[in-house]
Design a protein around this motif. Sequence first.
Motif, short mmCIF file in Angstrom:
data_model
loop_
_atom_site.label_atom_id
_atom_site.label_comp_id
_atom_site.label_asym_id
_atom_site.label_seq_id
_atom_site.Cartn_x
_atom_site.Cartn_y
_atom_site.Cartn_z
N LEU A 74 54.09 34.45 15.04
CA LEU A 74 53.73 33.82 16.06
C LEU A 74 53.03 32.62 15.95
CD1 LEU A 74 53.30 36.28 18.76
CD2 LEU A 74 55.13 35.14 18.10
N GLY A 75 52.34 32.53 13.94
CA GLY A 75 51.37 31.50 13.96
C GLY A 75 49.86 31.43 13.82
N GLU A 76 49.57 32.73 14.45
CA GLU A 76 48.55 33.44 14.03
C GLU A 76 48.14 33.65 12.35
OE1 GLU A 76 51.26 37.39 14.58
OE2 GLU A 76 51.25 35.34 15.30
N SER A 77 46.51 33.96 12.58
CA SER A 77 46.32 34.26 11.35
C SER A 77 46.07 35.78 11.18
CB SER A 77 44.50 33.20 11.04
OG SER A 77 44.94 32.05 10.51
N ARG A 78 46.15 36.58 10.76
CA ARG A 78 46.33 38.26 10.48
C ARG A 78 46.13 38.12 8.71
NH1 ARG A 78 48.31 41.28 13.75
NH2 ARG A 78 49.11 41.01 15.62
N VAL A 79 45.07 39.84 8.89
CA VAL A 79 45.00 40.20 7.54
C VAL A 79 44.79 41.65 7.86
CG1 VAL A 79 43.07 40.84 6.56
CG2 VAL A 79 42.34 38.53 7.10
N GLU A 80 45.30 42.17 6.92
CA GLU A 80 46.42 43.47 6.47
C GLU A 80 45.11 44.46 6.36
OE1 GLU A 80 48.68 46.82 7.48
OE2 GLU A 80 49.74 44.51 6.97
N PHE A 81 45.42 45.32 7.52
CA PHE A 81 43.76 45.98 7.29
C PHE A 81 43.36 47.22 6.18
CE2 PHE A 81 42.24 45.53 11.82
CZ PHE A 81 40.83 45.30 11.44
N GLY A 107 44.05 43.26 13.92
CA GLY A 107 44.32 42.41 12.57
C GLY A 107 43.65 40.60 12.70
N ILE A 108 43.78 40.01 13.69
CA ILE A 108 44.16 38.82 14.09
C ILE A 108 42.91 38.16 13.43
CG2 ILE A 108 44.74 37.16 16.01
CD1 ILE A 108 46.60 38.73 16.56
N VAL A 109 42.57 37.24 13.20
CA VAL A 109 41.94 35.95 12.68
C VAL A 109 41.32 35.12 14.19
CG1 VAL A 109 40.68 34.64 11.54
CG2 VAL A 109 41.80 36.28 10.39
N ALA A 110 39.81 35.03 14.47
CA ALA A 110 39.71 34.19 15.65
C ALA A 110 40.65 33.11 16.02
CB ALA A 110 38.14 33.74 15.29
N THR A 111 41.08 33.10 17.18
CA THR A 111 41.40 32.09 17.76
C THR A 111 40.46 31.28 18.05
OG1 THR A 111 42.61 33.25 19.38
CG2 THR A 111 43.83 33.39 17.71
N HIS A 112 39.51 30.87 18.73
CA HIS A 112 38.30 30.37 19.03
C HIS A 112 38.77 28.48 18.21
CE1 HIS A 112 37.62 33.88 20.62
NE2 HIS A 112 37.31 34.42 19.26
N GLY A 113 39.44 27.80 18.99
CA GLY A 113 39.49 26.42 18.66
C GLY A 113 39.09 26.31 16.78
N GLU A 114 38.56 25.84 16.04
CA GLU A 114 38.38 25.66 14.87
C GLU A 114 36.89 26.88 14.24
OE1 GLU A 114 38.38 23.42 11.79
OE2 GLU A 114 38.98 22.63 12.88
N LEU A 115 37.00 27.09 15.35
CA LEU A 115 35.74 28.78 14.62
C LEU A 115 37.16 29.84 13.71
CD1 LEU A 115 33.06 29.93 14.19
CD2 LEU A 115 33.72 30.76 16.85
N GLY A 116 38.50 29.58 14.28
CA GLY A 116 38.70 30.00 13.67
C GLY A 116 39.42 29.58 12.26
N ASN A 117 39.55 28.46 12.32
CA ASN A 117 40.08 27.97 10.57
C ASN A 117 38.43 27.98 9.86
OD1 ASN A 117 42.36 26.54 11.58
ND2 ASN A 117 41.24 24.79 12.28
N VAL A 118 37.74 28.24 9.82
CA VAL A 118 36.04 28.30 9.61
C VAL A 118 36.64 29.20 8.82
CG1 VAL A 118 33.43 28.73 9.66
CG2 VAL A 118 34.87 26.69 10.99
N GLN A 119 36.58 31.05 10.18
CA GLN A 119 36.55 32.36 9.50
C GLN A 119 38.02 32.08 8.49
OE1 GLN A 119 37.80 34.81 13.08
NE2 GLN A 119 36.43 36.49 12.27
N ARG A 120 39.05 31.80 8.72
CA ARG A 120 40.52 32.04 7.76
C ARG A 120 39.32 31.47 6.03
NH1 ARG A 120 46.69 31.24 7.82
NH2 ARG A 120 46.52 31.41 6.84
N ASN A 121 38.98 30.39 6.31
CA ASN A 121 38.27 29.68 5.73
C ASN A 121 37.49 30.35 4.75
OD1 ASN A 121 40.11 27.89 6.04
ND2 ASN A 121 39.10 26.16 6.43
N ALA A 122 36.39 31.00 5.41
CA ALA A 122 35.40 31.67 4.68
C ALA A 122 36.39 33.13 4.10
CB ALA A 122 34.46 32.58 5.44
N LEU A 123 36.85 33.71 4.45
CA LEU A 123 38.09 34.77 4.68
C LEU A 123 38.30 35.19 2.77
CD1 LEU A 123 38.91 36.38 7.59
CD2 LEU A 123 36.91 37.83 5.75
N GLU A 124 39.10 33.60 2.95
CA GLU A 124 40.08 33.03 1.92
C GLU A 124 39.18 33.31 0.84
OE1 GLU A 124 43.92 31.50 3.55
OE2 GLU A 124 42.84 29.72 3.37
N LYS A 125 37.68 31.68 0.76
CA LYS A 125 37.14 31.87 -0.17
C LYS A 125 36.62 33.32 -0.59
CE LYS A 125 33.19 29.65 -0.96
NZ LYS A 125 31.89 27.94 -0.77
#
Length: 124
Positions: free
Chosen positions: A93-100, A65-83
């Motif tokens: 641990l500070g990771e971005s997660r989505v509840e399946f 359930g963790i969003v990408a952790t590949h540098g800026e790609l993780g921010n892009v993915q998180r923002n796209a999902l939130e949009k």
Amino acid sequence: MDASQFNASVYNLVQMIPPQKVTSCGHIARLIGVPNQARRVNELVKHLGQTSSSAPWHRVISTSGIVATHGELGNVQRNALEKEGVLVRTGILGESRVEFRQWGWFPEDVEVLSETESDDEWGA
């Protein structure tokens, strides 16, 4: 299944994920008939995120359930999902997660083409 069929199958399946839903690399691998190839799916999805592809690559997250952790790609993915309206929370641990349970898309079986007809920047 050769490499171009694998690539096309992943690409076509990613196209099927509905808005406001996510699935895992492992589930995609299982649906296309190669359940031990989740890491390979992850590499292709990461590639999609680094191209101008219109495929909704951001809807594919890790099996945990963790969003990408590949540098800026993780921010892009998180923002796209939130949009799209998907709730992305910050884990312990500070990771971005989505509840399946709320946002997951896990069909038992789908018909996936192993060819692509897209003009996308996708090398399948």
